[in-house]
Design an enzyme around this catalytic site. Structure first.
Site, mmCIF file in Angstrom:
data_model
loop_
_atom_site.group_PDB
_atom_site.id
_atom_site.type_symbol
_atom_site.label_atom_id
_atom_site.label_comp_id
_atom_site.label_asym_id
_atom_site.label_seq_id
_atom_site.Cartn_x
_atom_site.Cartn_y
_atom_site.Cartn_z
ATOM 1 C CG ASN A 38 -0.476 -0.700 2.400
ATOM 2 O OD1 ASN A 38 0.337 -0.155 3.142
ATOM 3 N ND2 ASN A 38 -0.917 -1.927 2.600
ATOM 4 N N GLY A 53 -7.715 -4.047 -1.201
ATOM 5 C CA GLY A 53 -8.116 -5.145 -2.062
ATOM 6 C C GLY A 53 -8.472 -4.807 -3.489
ATOM 7 C CB SER A 82 -6.193 -3.701 6.149
ATOM 8 O OG SER A 82 -5.073 -4.258 5.485
ATOM 9 C CD GLU A 83 -0.587 -3.243 7.294
ATOM 10 O OE1 GLU A 83 -0.680 -2.651 8.391
ATOM 11 O OE2 GLU A 83 -0.124 -4.384 7.176
ATOM 12 C CG HIS A 101 3.431 -1.921 3.772
ATOM 13 N ND1 HIS A 101 4.461 -2.649 4.322
ATOM 14 C CD2 HIS A 101 2.333 -2.719 3.838
ATOM 15 C CE1 HIS A 101 3.993 -3.839 4.720
ATOM 16 N NE2 HIS A 101 2.712 -3.895 4.427
ATOM 17 C CG HIS A 103 3.754 -7.879 1.467
ATOM 18 N ND1 HIS A 103 2.570 -8.567 1.463
ATOM 19 C CD2 HIS A 103 3.615 -6.917 2.409
ATOM 20 C CE1 HIS A 103 1.742 -8.049 2.358
ATOM 21 N NE2 HIS A 103 2.357 -7.037 2.938
ATOM 22 C CE1 TYR A 122 27.426 5.001 -1.542
ATOM 23 C CE2 TYR A 122 29.210 3.417 -1.823
ATOM 24 C CZ TYR A 122 28.328 4.346 -2.358
ATOM 25 O OH TYR A 122 28.364 4.632 -3.696
ATOM 26 C CG HIS A 163 4.146 -7.484 7.273
ATOM 27 N ND1 HIS A 163 3.231 -6.980 8.169
ATOM 28 C CD2 HIS A 163 3.704 -7.099 6.055
ATOM 29 C CE1 HIS A 163 2.266 -6.342 7.513
ATOM 30 N NE2 HIS A 163 2.544 -6.394 6.227
ATOM 31 C CE1 TYR A 218 27.979 13.643 -5.444
ATOM 32 C CE2 TYR A 218 25.796 12.653 -5.719
ATOM 33 C CZ TYR A 218 27.024 13.029 -6.247
ATOM 34 O OH TYR A 218 27.291 12.777 -7.563
#
Length: 223
Positions: A38, A53, A82-83, A101, A103, A122, A163, A218
Site C-alpha cells: 500500500n 483489495g 487495512s494498514e 509499504h 512485501h 554505504y 511481513h 551530496y
C-alpha cells in the site's frame, strides 16, 4: 468553489495520480504481488491512500480515497487500506509526506533472519543508519504501528518481521527510492551470505558514519 478550494482540489488530483503510478510501479518492479502492498501521501491535513483489495491497474482519477489524520474517511467510497493505522502513525509522528509499504521478496526474507540488516553497503546511510526489523504483530493493528514507529527512530525505512518493508520520504519518489534501495541491499546481503564458510565484510560504524555524512552533503543519488 474558491480559488483556494480549486488549488487544493488540483493538489489532491495530482497527488492521487502520482500515488497510483507509484503503486503500479511497486507491482511492475516486483516489490509486491497483487494488492499486497500500500502507498499513501499527505496533502495538507488529508492523507491519500490506496484502497483495500483493489488491483492498482483498475484505479482511476475518480477513485480517490482520503482520510483525515484521525482516520475518518473524507473522500471516496472505496475502503482505505487495512494498514491505515501504520500510515497515520507515521504522519502523526514523523515528517513523512509519503509512505510506501511492500512485501518485497528479499527484504521479507531478511526480516525472518536477523534483528537488523547488517551494513553491507554505504547506501545504508541514505536510510539514516542500520535498518532495524520491527517485531511481528498482526497486520492492520495499532500494535504493528507502534513497533514500526520504534524501529523507525532516526531512520526512514525499516523491515517488518515476517511481513515486508516500510519507507517514508518527503515525496512519493523519495519513499519509493528508499524502498527499492532497501530491497536491493537485502538482496546483496542474502547473496553474500549464500556462500558456505564465508561471511560478508561489513562496514564499521566509523565507515558508515563517514559515508552517511558525505551522502548528506551530496544531495543526489549515491554512486
Amino acid at each position: 468553489m474558491t480559488e483556494d478550494d480549486g488549488t487544493a482540489a488540483d493538489a489532491v488530483a495530482r497527488t492521487w495520480d502520482e500515488l497510483v503510478a507509484t503503486a503500479r510501479r511497486t507491482v511492475a518492479d516486483g516489490l509486491v504481488v497483487g494488492t499486497s502492498g500500500n502507498v499513501s501521501a499527505r496533502v495538507g491535513d488529508l492523507v491519500l491512500v490506496t484502497p483495500s483489495g483493489v488491483p492498482y491497474a483498475r484505479l482511476t482519477a475518480a477513485d480517490v480515497v482520503a482520510v483525515d489524520l484521525d482516520g475518518r474517511q473524507v473522500r471516496g467510497v472505496l475502503p482505505p487500506t487495512s494498514e491505515l493505522p501504520m500510515h497515520l502513525a507515521l504522519y502523526r509522528s514523523t515528517g513523512a509526506r509519503a509512505v510506501v509499504h511492500t512485501h518485497a521478496v528479499h527484504a521479507t526474507a531478511v526480516s525472518t533472519l536477523v534483528d537488523e540488516l547488517p551494513p553491507v553497503h554505504y547506501v545504508t546511510g541514505t536510510l539514516g543508519g542500520t535498518v532495524r526489523v520491527a517485531p511481528y504483530a498482526l497486520y492492520g493493528t495499532r500494535e504493528l504501528a507502534d513497533h514500526v514507529l520504534a524501529a523507525l527512530t532516526d531512520r526512514t525505512a525499516c523491515l517488518l518481521r515476517n511481513h515486508g518493508t516500510v519507507a517514508y520520504g518527503a515525496t512519493l519518489e523519495q519513499a519509493y527510492d528508499r524502498t527499492a534501495q532497501l530491497e536491493w541491499m537485502c538482496r546483496v546481503w542474502l547473496t553474500a551470505t549464500a556462500h558456505p564458510g564465508r561471511a560478508p565484510s561489513l562496514l564499521t560504524p566509523d565507515q558508515l558514519a563517514e559515508a552517511t555524512e558525505k551522502l548528506r552533503g551530496y544531495g543526489h543519488h549515491p554512486h
